[in-house]
Enzyme design. Structure first.
Site: not given
Length: 542
Positions: A53, A298, A334, A486, A511, A514, A517
């Site tokens: 984050s 992310r 958050t 991606c 990968c 995140c 896709c």
């Protein structure tokens, strides 16, 4: 035979919501003298390994959870000292007035991964059992269609799904109530939403992709607590997004670009946009002479108040970003995720203490009566206002903020992000600069910095519902956008020169989880599911 464990409450995901829920449950046990067995399952190799984050942290919910958080040593050591809101053109920049919701007096620049590690210590001190490396594959139901627990991924399967010598079946973990805090676009949350129709009374969720780098810069350029947000270039006027530059401690800077996944041009490459933004004169001097420490990406929920699904269902509840409590205008979620977890914990504690399940709709009702509603409802029209383009979106944001003050007598709707791409034949290709290896970098060297690792001999965790679709539809109409959206180079179109045919190659080991896709694929043909527990990125302090 599968091993079976039993708890009163099982929490899927050791993010800020999951850990907060566990802590609140144990605090209530201490207060009332009751005892509940609470377990947190985390798919990452350790708590914080998959946490990424910005993050400028608002301590409102933390104050409620631990009024003595400073004495407990919470890793909030860099208070915000300065806010800037900048509009970029290709060569110039202009300082804009900072909207009141984006002012950060009293907030802190933090590493959310390290904050979660601190929360885990607090949780374990209260008696919470935390199991990292436990990736949950599916929910368990009784004959009344109530959630009664979860089952973890089996391990030791080969690429075809056959047991090897190292095979171990998944563990069934039974619970009286299960909380799902998987974060954005959780695989179990998708299953539950479909089974119980959790989204049927809400607007579709809309998402963004956040790509982040952690830099160590020259000490003379470092200004701890400085928070800068930019809008405008390099994104076109039809694409929603903006960047963040947060000065942390130890000469470190958190830099990233967030792009709405409702973008239209199939040739847009979020990773390349993140790289070329660093070449803007406003940012370039900051990074010159510095070194990049880490990289990650992310997806995040941007739907806001009108996209929050039904939160409670038989035997379980959604908390945090599994539901989507991000305040888009504040660029913070958050504190609202933590508050949702506290409300969920309080609701189920009351029920389990009397050997019942929560009253249907009670958790949802309490969310609507909390300060979460007071915060998210007034900004509900900001994000969908940008569907009309950047300038009209800015005008709408100004009206909503300064004229209607969040109380306009209407609520805008969202659309599904996978339906927004224009055909490649109608779109303009984008010429991105080649990486220089000093300020801009290629994707694979970036993935290396994410410490991503997957055991090679296991089933691919990126599933295609129809293996023909990537070529017959995506390549034909959109020039295979998965090659570009991606941020880890997972998807490649390979041409066979002998047969003049194409195929999609999935480099699943790259990968970074995140979920882009899973969100952006035009026909929703790609489904992300968790690989073996412990696999994926291993973020140090993202």
């Amino acid at each position: 035979m599968s091993e079976t464990l039993s708890f009163d409450v099982v929490i899927v995901g050791a993010g800020p919501a999951g850990l907060t829920a566990a802590i609140r449950l144990k605090q209530l046990c201490q207060k009332t003298g009751k005892d509940l067995k609470v377990c947190v399952l985390e798919k990452g190799a350790e708590v914080g390994a998959h946490i990424l984050s910005g993050n400028v942290f608002e301590p409102r919910a933390l104050e409620e959870l631990f009024p003595d958080w400073k004495e407990r040593g919470a890793p909030l050591s860099t208070p915000v000292t300065d806010d800037s809101f900048i509009f970029l053109t290709e060569r110039n920049f202009f300082r804009l007035p900072t909207p009141p919701q984006m002012k950060n007096h009293g907030n802190y620049v933090i590493s959310l991964a390290n904050f979660c590690r601190w929360l885990a210590v607090q949780a374990e001190a209260l008696g919470v059992e935390i199991y990292p490396g436990f990736a949950v594959a599916q929910c368990l139901f009784n004959d009344k269609n109530e959630v009664i627990g979860v089952e973890t991924n089996p391990v030791g399967l080969d690429k075809e799904g056959h047991p090897t010598e190292q095979y171990e079946p998944g563990v069934q973990i039974m619970s009286r109530h299960t909380l799902f805090g998987e974060g954005c676009r959780g695989s179990l949350t998708k299953q539950l939403s479909e089974k119980f129709g959790l989204q049927r009374y809400a607007q579709p969720q809309t998402y963004a992709l956040g790509i982040k780098e952690l830099w160590e810069i020259s000490p003379e350029k470092h200004k701890p607590g400085t928070v800068t947000h930019t809008i405008g270039w390099p994104l076109d006027q039809k694409t929603y997004g903006g960047s963040f530059i947060y000065h942390m401690e130890n000469n470190q800077v958190s830099y990233g670009l967030v792009i709405g996944l409702d973008y239209k041009n199939p040739y847009l490459n979020p990773y390349e946009e993140t790289q070329r933004l660093k070449l803007h004169p406003y940012l370039k001097t900051l990074f010159e002479g510095g070194r990049r420490i880490s990289y990650g990406a992310r997806a995040l929920n941007e739907g806001g108040w009108q996209s929050i699904p039904q939160l409670g269902f038989p035997g379980g509840s959604l908390i945090g970003c599994s539901a989507g409590f991000l305040n888009v205008l504040k660029i913070k979620g958050t504190h609202t995720a933590m508050k949702s977890a506290m409300i969920a914990a309080e609701t189920i504690f009351e029920a389990l203490s009397t050997n019942t399940q929560p009253q249907p709709g009670l958790y949802d009702q309490r969310i609507r009566q909390s300060w979460i509603r007071d915060e998210l409802y007034p900004v509900r029209n900001i994000r969908p206002g940008f569907k009309a383009g950047f300038w009209l979106g800015m005008v709408n944001a100004g009206l909503e903020t300064y004229v209607f003050r969040g109380q306009a007598p209407w609520t805008f709707s969202h659309h599904e992000d996978n339906r927004t791409l224009s055909f490649a034949a109608e779109s303009q290709k984008i010429d991105y600069p080649k990486p220089d290896g000093k300020i801009t970098f290629d994707r694979l060297s970036s993935v290396y910095l994410s410490n991503t690792n997957h055991k090679e001999n296991q089933p691919c965790h990126l599933k295609l519902r129809n293996p023909e679709t990537p070529i017959s539809y995506n390549l034909k109409y959109f020039d295979a956008p998965e090659q570009r959206y991606c941020p880890a180079g997972v998807y490649e179109i390979i041409k066979d020169n002998m047969t003049r045919t194409y195929r999609l190659q999935i480099n699943g080991q790259n990968c970074v989880h995140c979920k882009t896709c899973d969100i952006k694929d035009p026909l929703q043909n790609i489904s992300w599911v968790p690989p073996e527990g412990g696999d994926g990125p291993r973020y140090p302090n993202m």
